[in-house]
Write a protein that holds these residues in place. Structure first.
Motif: not given
Ligand SMILES: Nc1ncnc2c1ncn2[C@@H]1O[C@H](COP(=O)(O)OP(=O)(O)OP(=O)(O)O)[C@@H](O)[C@H]1O
Ligand SMILES: [Mg+2]
Lengths: 260, 282
Positions: B31-38, B55-64, B105-107, B216-218
């Motif tokens: 979780a990032f602060e209060a936002n539970s991601v996975l 997964g949709i944008a923000g679903s936590g793919k990059s986080t994995i 990396f994504q960017e 991937s998004h596609r």
């Molecule tokens: N360093 C961070 N600090 C705070 N929140 C973060 C951080 N990294 C990711 N998040 C949060 O975690 C969630 C998932 O982020 P992530 O980058 O994994 O999404 P994603 O699935 O890769 O999205 P996208 O398809 O847009 O790339 C988002 O809600 C984002 O706000």
């Protein structure tokens, strides 16, 4: 702006101090671990040393000159103009040389480090470096800290020297003092204690400049604006720290060696 | 490295090595602060397998991917990478492990004050034992792989987004890592460039047998990867013969609201009954 509770605020401060201390400690500890980045150290040394030389020479000369100018007026009143060389040399070597050089380099390089590392953080370049198996504290921070300490040491010596020359020019041209007399009294008055103080300070200040700059850079958050904020904070924090540490270092050395 | 990999070969390889996952997530939460991601996610990546994460944008793919690289630490759970529990490792020890993994990396995250050559050579130079000529040779080879040999002396800011993405791929593959993590390698690119990148990924999978996680998004891109193989003789990607579709080591993972709602191959995906998945793949 969000309001934070006093406890959160205190926690944040404790956390920052802890993070800073860890970074500062690691930057030195890395010197004893492989790999060491000599090429990066050289590059930074060039950037800090050669790049800062003109401003250090200019501020040093004018500081020495104004020091002579101010003290000459006072000394003339008591008829002891011959003391001018001693005043300029002690003032320059123990205090103004190190502090002003430190502040100049802080303004120039602490901000540079904060913005460079800060941009690398927000564009994920630091993460990329970690992902490539390279420790950013070794590759980026340690070379900056070591070369700042090293370069500030020599820049301070240069600043002291040109300050003495600046003072000498003012004394001889404006107050008609004999150049030789000025110069020998300036040299002879310096004791071990003065030189020691004058050379210890740049080491401390160099460490402060680089670690504070890197700390603010590495902990930058929130895009370009965050980098801008980190840059300003780095300059402010390192300048204030330099002046505060200057006081405590002076106090400590005086208590060790006793007053002159 | 003699015969081209056939689909049958690949199938054999995947079944015999299924017991040795190169990446294993066990009940990982972050979780990032209060936002539970996975929340309590578990999955395996087997040797030689390419797993596409959706997964949709923000679903936590990059986080994995960042978790798998040890760049962020999970709040709970265990992550094994090449047999090491990385959640228990100190940062200093992780650097060694990370050298066996390549990440795009994504960017792109290229070093913007280094040239393309220095970016790609970064890892080789860090090893401190490789000769200049060897570095140059491998940098060229890697850049040729992504068809960007002529950009060696340019800076990342002088490249287009798609070119930067390809340089990032070249940088990730230059040391032939065992695992590759691609974060949206085709995101925001035109169809021609994305096809080039897809072909690169398929080549890594079929020629170099690299295990990889691919965000991937596609879905379409991943379908192409699941239905094509890289023909080493012809030097390009070809469709699998009918009947052999899905016989490449390619799996799919779909994230939704912090959970894995699908993890399987293309046949299972095509026959899924889940409403959300049906909508997603349509
Ligand atoms: N360093 C961070 N600090 C705070 N929140 C973060 C951080 N990294 C990711 N998040 C949060 O975690 C969630 C998932 O982020 P992530 O980058 O994994 O999404 P994603 O699935 O890769 O999205 P996208 O398809 O847009 O790339 C988002 O809600 C984002 O706000
Ligand atoms: Mg992402």
């Amino acid at each position: 702006m969000e309001l934070t509770s006093p406890t959160d605020f205190a926690k944040d401060i404790v956390q920052s101090v802890q993070d800073y201390s860890l970074l500062a400690g690691r930057s030195l500890a890395n010197l004893f671990r492989h790999p060491r980045y000599f090429a990066d150290m050289m590059q930074q040394a060039d950037l800090i040393g050669v790049g800062s030389l003109p401003i250090v020479v200019l501020t040093g000369t004018f500081t020495g000159a104004v020091l002579a100018l101010n003290s000459a007026h006072t000394l003339e009143r008591f008829g002891s103009l011959s003391l001018i060389g001693q005043l300029v040399s002690v003032g320059m070597v123990t205090e103004l040389g190190p502090v002003l050089t430190g502040l100049m380099v802080a303004g120039r390089n602490s901000s540079g480090m904060a913005s460079e590392l800060g941009s690398m953080v927000v564009t994920e370049q630091i993460d990329a470096m970690r992902a490539l198996g390279t420790d950013p504290t070794k590759k980026l921070i340690t070379p900056r800290v070591i070369s700042t300490i090293f370069m500030l040491f020599f820049l301070t010596i240069i600043s002291d020297f040109v300050g003495l020359i600046g003072g000498g020019i003012v004394s001889s041209l404006m107050f008609g003092m004999d150049w030789h007399q000025y110069w020998s009294s300036a040299w002879q008055t310096l004791k071990f204690q003065d030189v020691f103080t004058g050379l210890l300070k740049p080491v401390l200040f160099g460490f402060i400049i680089a670690t504070v700059g890197c700390y603010y850079g590495i902990s930058a958050r929130g895009g370009t604006q965050g980098v801008g904020r980190a840059t300003t904070q780095a300059v402010v924090a390192s300048s204030v720290l330099i002046i505060a540490v200057d006081f405590f270092a002076t106090r400590l050395i005086l208590s060790i060696f006793g007053y002159r | 490295m003699a015969a081209p990999p056939t689909a049958v070969e690949n199938r054999l390889r995947t079944t015999e090595q299924i017991q040795s996952p190169v990446i294993a997530f066990e009940d990982v939460s972050i979780a990032f602060e209060a936002n539970s991601v996975l929340e309590d996610i578990s999955f395996h990546l087997n040797r030689g397998e390419t797993k596409a994460i959706f997964g949709i944008a923000g679903s936590g793919k990059s986080t994995i991917l960042k978790l798998a690289m040890g760049l962020v630490k999970p709040d709970s759970g265990r992550i094994d990478v090449l047999g090491n529990d990385i959640t228990q490792m100190r940062e200093e020890d992780l650097f060694e492990l990370r050298r066996q993994i390549g990440m795009v990396f994504q960017e792109s995250a290229l070093f913007d004050s280094l040239t393309v050559r220095e970016n790609v050579a970064f890892r080789l130079m860090e090893e401190h034992q490789i000769s200049e000529e060897e570095i140059e040779r491998r940098v060229r080879e890697s850049l040729r792989f992504v068809e960007l040999e002529r950009t060696v002396d340019m800076f990342p800011s002088e490249l287009s987004g798609g070119m930067r993405r390809r340089v990032a791929i070249a940088r990730a593959i230059v040391t032939r890592p065992e695992i590759l993590l691609y974060d949206s390698p085709t995101g925001g690119l035109d169809p021609v460039t994305s096809t080039t990148i897809i072909e690169l990924i398929v080549k890594q999978r079929d020629v170099y047998k690299t295990s990889s996680l691919l965000v991937s998004h596609r879905l379409q891109d991943a379908f192409v990867m699941a239905s094509h193989y890289f023909d080493r003789d012809k030097g390009r990607m070809l469709p699998l013969p009918p009947g052999a579709r899905g016989d490449v080591p390619m799996t799919f993972l779909i994230l939704r609201q912090g959970k894995i709602i699908f993890d399987g191959d293309i046949h299972e995906l095509a026959h899924s009954k889940d409403e959300y998945i049906r909508e997603y793949i349509s």
